[in-house]
Design an enzyme around this catalytic site. Structure first.
Site, short mmCIF file in Angstrom:
data_model
loop_
_atom_site.label_atom_id
_atom_site.label_comp_id
_atom_site.label_asym_id
_atom_site.label_seq_id
_atom_site.Cartn_x
_atom_site.Cartn_y
_atom_site.Cartn_z
N GLY A 1 45.77 107.90 -54.09
CA GLY A 1 46.19 106.63 -54.67
C GLY A 1 46.04 106.67 -56.17
N GLY A 61 46.83 104.21 -58.64
CA GLY A 61 46.94 102.97 -59.39
C GLY A 61 46.00 103.02 -60.58
CB ALA A 62 44.48 100.35 -62.64
N GLY A 119 42.53 104.59 -59.45
CA GLY A 119 42.74 105.98 -59.08
C GLY A 119 43.12 106.86 -60.25
CE LYS A 152 34.66 94.99 -58.92
NZ LYS A 152 35.25 96.30 -58.65
CG ASN A 155 35.87 91.77 -56.36
OD1 ASN A 155 35.28 92.55 -55.62
ND2 ASN A 155 36.52 92.18 -57.43
CB SER A 168 43.01 94.45 -59.31
OG SER A 168 42.08 94.05 -58.33
#
Length: 334
Positions: free
Chosen positions: A7, A9-10, A12, A205, A209, A273
């Site tokens: 993956g 994306g940002a 990864g 974390k 979120n 995200s």
């Protein structure tokens, strides 16, 4: 050490560059325009202090890359079914699979102890494919603390200079396989720590979120703008208190004060995200990141009135946009 990033994306893309700079033989599973960009010019990470670049072997076919020492999975929850179906050629007898993702992970109750030990969370593994094809014994937990976004295919921008990754074994052991990955990524410039209490870090974390993503999805504003509004701050505080209560009822301590989270939110000029997904028309992780908290609350009989409301509103927003990408949370015994 051979490491494949599944993956790009940002998160990864960022981890891939750090892995390469740390000396690992790094490859990437990607698709579409991102795959083309990586093949053409590698990945660029635009960090506040410098620009980082690395080139990679990249493919949309895991069989083309072969067996790895470690696979780092950075896809969003709706793509995990495809990961389970296709990851096989990357796995040898000793390959470890690190899941660096938001939310409560699919392996959460593996070696957790307590009354729910061994339960399977079918929220993001509804058919048990991750459990059966990869296996929780291979899994490492990973929690990424990095505000980042994809500027264009193959280009990742970091919002701040402080970025870190925390990894750990579900069973709490301090293992050589976790240390090897941490050493590579730290050497590449991404501070990576190994913890014996990965579930605490997952909840820590998750507080970020919860405070940022739900209201951002409803307002399409950056986090600092939202937190500056007193009614929004009060809603954030209520959701955080409820989330902490659920974590503690499950025997975990996020170790983070609500005031600290709110202070961080007020300084964060960034779109989470999940809002980036909404605006880009990508499937959203409402259930696997937020709805799962409600299900875990039910298990331990903790009331979550503000979360109930806000998660429902976020779910409706995603559904209206046609982007409700994950399934309703279900909890099944193994």
């Amino acid at each position: 050490m051979k490491i494949c990033i599944f993956g790009a994306g940002a998160v990864g893309g960022h981890i891939a560059v750090r892995s390469s700079l740390g000396g690992a033989d790094t490859s990437i599973i990607a698709r579409g325009e991102t795959l083309k960009a990586i093949r053409d010019h590698g990945i660029v990470v635009q960090a506040p202090e410098q620009e980082l670049r690395a080139t990679f072997s990249a493919s949309d076919d895991p069989a083309a890359l072969g067996v790895q020492d470690a696979v780092i999975v950075t896809v969003k929850a709706p793509a995990l079914g495809d990961v389970a179906k296709t990851i096989g050629p990357l796995l040898g007898p000793e390959t470890v699979v690190l899941f660096a993702m938001n939310g409560i992970p699919w392996w959460y109750f593996y070696k957790a102890g307590g009354p729910f030990d061994g339960r399977k969370l079918t929220t993001i593994d509804p058919e048990g494919q991750l459990w059966d094809r990869i296996g929780p014994d291979r899994a490492l937990g990973g929690v990424v603390f990095s505000a980042c976004s994809v500027v264009e295919p193959g280009v990742v921008r970091l919002a701040g200079a402080k970025n870190r990754l925390t990894i750990g074994e579900p069973g709490g052991a301090d293992t050589a396989r976790a240390r090897r990955i941490a050493e590579v990524l730290t050497r590449g410039g991404l501070q990576t720590d190994v913890t014996e209490t990965i579930r605490n870090t997952v909840w820590s974390k998750l507080l970020n979120n919860v405070a940022s993503g739900i209201v951002a999805t409803l307002t399409q504003s950056t986090v600092d703008v939202i937190a500056a509004e007193p009614p929004c701050e009060r809603a954030m505080r209520d959701m955080l208190a409820e989330t902490i209560a659920v974590a503690k009822a499950h025997g975990c301590d996020p170790g983070t004060e609500i005031d600290s989270v709110i202070g961080f939110m007020k300084a964060l000029s960034h779109k989470p995200s999940i809002l980036q997904d909404l605006e880009a028309g990508r499937l959203m992780e409402i259930e696997s990141t937020y709805g799962i908290i409600l299900r875990l609350a039910e298990m331990v009989q903790v009331d979550t009135p503000m979360l109930d409301l806000m998660v429902t509103l976020a779910r409706l927003r995603a559904e209206t946009a046609g982007l409700l990408g994950d399934v309703p949370n279900r909890i099944a015994q193994s």
